[in-house]
Write a protein that holds these residues in place. Structure first.
Motif: not given
Length: 81
Positions: A50-52, A56-57, A67-70, A79-80
């Motif tokens: 996932v990037r913004r 990115a993570q 992954w959705l909870r993270q 973070f984003f």
């Protein structure tokens, strides 16, 4: 599974991703999403990246949607932003 945008996510993951974004005042289109295979273990589902902007993570894909909870934890931590 080939993931190029959030609309390529499985329907349950896509709905959870949209809700997580909405809870934080963001639109899913604010993010770039891609799928990446696990280079160390091709038998695994791999990663969702996932990037913004410049941030990115990568999150490991698992059947329980961890992954959705993270991802939402990262949104909570700003973070984003």
């Amino acid at each position: 599974m080939t993931i190029r945008t959030y609309t390529d996510l499985p329907i349950v993951d896509r709905a959870a991703f949209e809700l997580a974004c909405a809870r934080h005042g963001l639109a899913p289109l604010h993010f770039e999403i891609s799928g990446e295979p696990d280079p160390d273990d091709p038998s695994q589902d791999g990663f969702v990246v996932v990037r913004r902007g410049r941030w990115a993570q990568a999150y490991r894909i698992d059947p329980r949607g961890r992954w959705l909870r993270q991802f939402e934890t990262d949104l909570n931590c700003r973070f984003f932003r």
